[in-house]
Design a protein around this motif. Structure first.
Motif, mmCIF file in Angstrom:
data_model
loop_
_atom_site.group_PDB
_atom_site.id
_atom_site.type_symbol
_atom_site.label_atom_id
_atom_site.label_comp_id
_atom_site.label_asym_id
_atom_site.label_seq_id
_atom_site.Cartn_x
_atom_site.Cartn_y
_atom_site.Cartn_z
ATOM 1 N N SER A 11 0.846 -1.190 0.000
ATOM 2 C CA SER A 11 0.000 0.000 0.000
ATOM 3 C C SER A 11 0.879 1.236 0.000
ATOM 4 C CB SER A 11 -0.928 0.019 1.219
ATOM 5 O OG SER A 11 -0.172 0.145 2.414
ATOM 6 N N ALA A 12 0.284 2.356 -0.392
ATOM 7 C CA ALA A 12 0.987 3.640 -0.365
ATOM 8 C C ALA A 12 -0.038 4.749 -0.226
ATOM 9 C CB ALA A 12 1.810 3.836 -1.640
ATOM 10 N N THR A 13 0.348 5.804 0.489
ATOM 11 C CA THR A 13 -0.529 6.952 0.670
ATOM 12 C C THR A 13 0.250 8.224 0.352
ATOM 13 O OG1 THR A 13 -1.801 5.846 2.418
ATOM 14 C CG2 THR A 13 -1.961 8.246 2.317
ATOM 15 N N PHE A 14 -0.350 9.110 -0.441
ATOM 16 C CA PHE A 14 0.310 10.372 -0.771
ATOM 17 C C PHE A 14 -0.717 11.488 -0.926
ATOM 18 C CE2 PHE A 14 -0.513 8.001 -4.654
ATOM 19 C CZ PHE A 14 -1.049 8.926 -5.516
ATOM 20 N N GLU A 15 -0.257 12.708 -0.727
ATOM 21 C CA GLU A 15 -1.098 13.898 -0.880
ATOM 22 C C GLU A 15 -0.855 14.516 -2.251
ATOM 23 O OE1 GLU A 15 -1.209 15.582 3.739
ATOM 24 O OE2 GLU A 15 0.115 16.506 2.256
ATOM 25 N N VAL A 16 -1.908 15.071 -2.834
ATOM 26 C CA VAL A 16 -1.793 15.894 -4.043
ATOM 27 C C VAL A 16 -2.239 17.290 -3.629
ATOM 28 C CG1 VAL A 16 -2.512 16.267 -6.424
ATOM 29 C CG2 VAL A 16 -2.262 13.935 -5.547
ATOM 30 N N LYS A 17 -1.288 18.225 -3.636
ATOM 31 C CA LYS A 17 -1.537 19.551 -3.066
ATOM 32 C C LYS A 17 -1.872 20.554 -4.160
ATOM 33 C CE LYS A 17 1.678 18.496 0.688
ATOM 34 N NZ LYS A 17 2.915 18.863 1.385
ATOM 35 N N ALA A 18 -3.142 20.565 -4.528
ATOM 36 C CA ALA A 18 -3.638 21.503 -5.536
ATOM 37 C C ALA A 18 -5.130 21.689 -5.327
ATOM 38 C CB ALA A 18 -3.364 20.983 -6.948
ATOM 39 N N PRO A 19 -5.644 22.912 -5.551
ATOM 40 C CA PRO A 19 -7.092 23.107 -5.463
ATOM 41 C C PRO A 19 -7.830 22.169 -6.419
ATOM 42 C CG PRO A 19 -5.955 25.215 -5.576
ATOM 43 C CD PRO A 19 -4.927 24.155 -5.839
ATOM 44 N N TYR A 20 -8.941 21.630 -5.972
ATOM 45 C CA TYR A 20 -9.786 20.713 -6.741
ATOM 46 C C TYR A 20 -9.131 19.356 -6.994
ATOM 47 C CZ TYR A 20 -13.025 24.552 -7.565
ATOM 48 O OH TYR A 20 -13.921 25.573 -7.387
ATOM 49 N N ALA A 21 -8.050 19.061 -6.301
ATOM 50 C CA ALA A 21 -7.412 17.753 -6.484
ATOM 51 C C ALA A 21 -8.369 16.630 -6.075
ATOM 52 C CB ALA A 21 -6.117 17.662 -5.690
ATOM 53 N N PHE A 22 -9.126 16.831 -4.982
ATOM 54 C CA PHE A 22 -10.059 15.787 -4.568
ATOM 55 C C PHE A 22 -11.178 15.607 -5.580
ATOM 56 C CE2 PHE A 22 -14.125 14.672 -2.499
ATOM 57 C CZ PHE A 22 -13.837 13.340 -2.230
ATOM 58 N N GLY A 23 -11.805 16.711 -5.988
ATOM 59 C CA GLY A 23 -12.890 16.604 -6.960
ATOM 60 C C GLY A 23 -12.440 15.954 -8.257
ATOM 61 N N THR A 24 -11.210 16.257 -8.654
ATOM 62 C CA THR A 24 -10.674 15.713 -9.899
ATOM 63 C C THR A 24 -10.344 14.231 -9.764
ATOM 64 O OG1 THR A 24 -9.742 17.870 -10.466
ATOM 65 C CG2 THR A 24 -8.861 15.960 -11.639
ATOM 66 N N LEU A 25 -9.583 13.887 -8.730
ATOM 67 C CA LEU A 25 -9.100 12.512 -8.595
ATOM 68 C C LEU A 25 -10.123 11.555 -7.985
ATOM 69 C CD1 LEU A 25 -5.394 13.046 -7.477
ATOM 70 C CD2 LEU A 25 -6.209 12.171 -9.674
ATOM 71 N N SER A 26 -11.187 12.089 -7.378
ATOM 72 C CA SER A 26 -12.161 11.196 -6.746
ATOM 73 C C SER A 26 -12.828 10.269 -7.752
ATOM 74 C CB SER A 26 -13.220 12.006 -5.984
ATOM 75 O OG SER A 26 -13.875 12.919 -6.840
ATOM 76 N N VAL A 27 -12.832 10.652 -9.047
ATOM 77 C CA VAL A 27 -13.409 9.754 -10.057
ATOM 78 C C VAL A 27 -12.485 8.575 -10.358
ATOM 79 C CG1 VAL A 27 -14.808 11.544 -11.138
ATOM 80 C CG2 VAL A 27 -12.501 11.123 -12.000
ATOM 81 N N GLU A 28 -11.268 8.605 -9.801
ATOM 82 C CA GLU A 28 -10.328 7.505 -9.984
ATOM 83 C C GLU A 28 -10.481 6.434 -8.903
ATOM 84 O OE1 GLU A 28 -7.657 7.098 -12.530
ATOM 85 O OE2 GLU A 28 -9.317 8.289 -13.335
ATOM 86 N N ALA A 29 -11.316 6.727 -7.891
ATOM 87 C CA ALA A 29 -11.498 5.780 -6.791
ATOM 88 C C ALA A 29 -12.216 4.528 -7.281
ATOM 89 C CB ALA A 29 -12.292 6.431 -5.662
#
Length: 371
Positions: free
Chosen positions: A177-195
């Motif tokens: 497993s691995a955990t990392f942060e993406v530090k940019a506005p709207y990163a969650f909204g953008t990447l959440s479709v990859e879940a």
């Protein structure tokens, strides 16, 4: 060959651009930039380095957002002038240049339009991404590492800062497993479709008989907690273990017990952190991610209650959302949007914007149906 109806095309461009301006709320963005600029100019800004980093990063991204919108508006104006010039001089080269610019502006408008679809409660947040190897043994662990590289390369292509919080290496190769942060506005909204669950089909490099292997990896995306969020966790609900950090193959990378494993007893959620140098830093990072996961869990529970009241809505992501096939043919296909490409190497090197855009449009359509 049919000639382009430039007046109609430009009218459509203006209509789409006006809709985007309305959703983006340019005046609000300008006001936010002014407020952030004032904060960034404060003499005591860097007394709190973490807060200062957030302010300057947010300011940079909002300035970039505004510039992107304003530049696109200017390009539409310039296109109109170019079309007029081509008509006045009856110049085929200028007309061809206008055709190319029209296509380019359409593409840029489409990309910007996707951003306007990010209207979820936490879509503006930075993201915490966790990738876990699933079924498939060593191939799954290797696949998890491939996916991590894919997302880090995607972030790099966009100039987004990332920070790896935790890596748990598999014995033979790859990652558990691995955990990392993406530090940019709207990163969650953008990447959440990859879940969701990702599937890899290939000739296994770990099989001495060269057989085809199917393996799986899970991607989790949560919004990063902010200081304004009220997620209080009583100490009595947390179990904290410390241990020695380790690298690939079990190699020790730290001679002290600085790594932290935090368990939330009521939910069973476990967060491990080992990439910071001190136990205090790892504990703080673990608590931040734990709060983010509990925040998202609370939101999911609220959404589930709303769905129960509204009735069953068929908008499930399903267990498997994307397939990466490297043998017997080359193809990456999203099973929700039907978007597919044949250049698997480019996708695994971070060229996933088309998949992300299609996913955001798919989700927006699903929400419209649900509403």
């Amino acid at each position: 060959m049919a000639t382009t109806d430039f007046p109609a095309e430009i009218a459509q461009l203006r209509s789409t651009f006006a809709s985007i301006e309305n959703v983006v709320d340019v005046e609000k963005v300008r006001a936010e930039i002014a407020a952030l600029s004032e904060q960034a100019g404060a003499p005591d800004l860097w007394d709190d380095p973490e807060s200062a980093q957030q302010v300057t990063s947010r300011l940079s991204h909002r300035q970039s957002d505004l510039e992107r919108v304003e530049r696109l508006g200017a390009r539409i104006e310039d296109l109109e002038v170019l079309v007029e010039l081509a008509g006045e001089e009856d110049d085929e080269d200028t007309r061809a240049e206008a055709e190319r610019e029209l296509g380019s502006i359409k593409k840029s408008l489409s990309e910007l339009e996707v951003v306007t679809l990010l209207s979820g409660e936490y879509d503006e947040r930075e993201a915490v991404v966790t990738i876990r190897a699933g079924a498939g043994g060593v191939d799954a662990a290797d696949f998890a590492e491939m996916l991590m590289r894919m997302y880090l390369r995607w972030a790099e292509r966009h100039g987004y800062a990332t920070s790896v919080l935790d890596t748990s290496y598999a014995e033979e190769a790859g990652l558990k497993s691995a955990t990392f942060e993406v530090k940019a506005p709207y990163a969650f909204g953008t990447l959440s479709v990859e879940a969701g669950t990702h599937r890899l089909v290939r000739i296994s490099p770990f099989d001495n008989q060269g057989r085809r292997q199917t393996s799986f990896a899970a991607v989790e995306v949560i919004p990063l907690i902010e200081q304004t969020d009220s997620v209080e966790i009583p100490e009595s609900e947390l179990k904290i273990d410390v241990f020695r950090s380790s690298g690939p193959g079990g190699q020790s990378v730290n001679t002290t017990d600085s790594a932290v494993r935090m368990t939330h007893l009521p939910t069973g959620i476990v967060v491990s952190m080992q990439n910071e140098k001190s136990q205090i830093q790892n504990r703080a990072a673990a608590l931040r991610v734990m709060q983010s996961r509990l925040l998202l869990l609370k939101k999911e529970q609220e959404d589930a209650e709303k769905k129960a009241l509204a009735g069953d809505v068929k908008a499930s992501w399903g267990d498997q959302m994307r397939s990466y096939v490297l043998n017997p043919y080359q193809m990456v296909k999203d099973l929700r949007t039907e978007h597919e490409v044949g250049n698997t190497a480019a996708v695994l090197d971070g060229e996933i914007d088309d998949f992300v855009d299609a996913g955001i449009r798919w989700r927006a359509a699903a929400r419209t149906v649900a509403d």
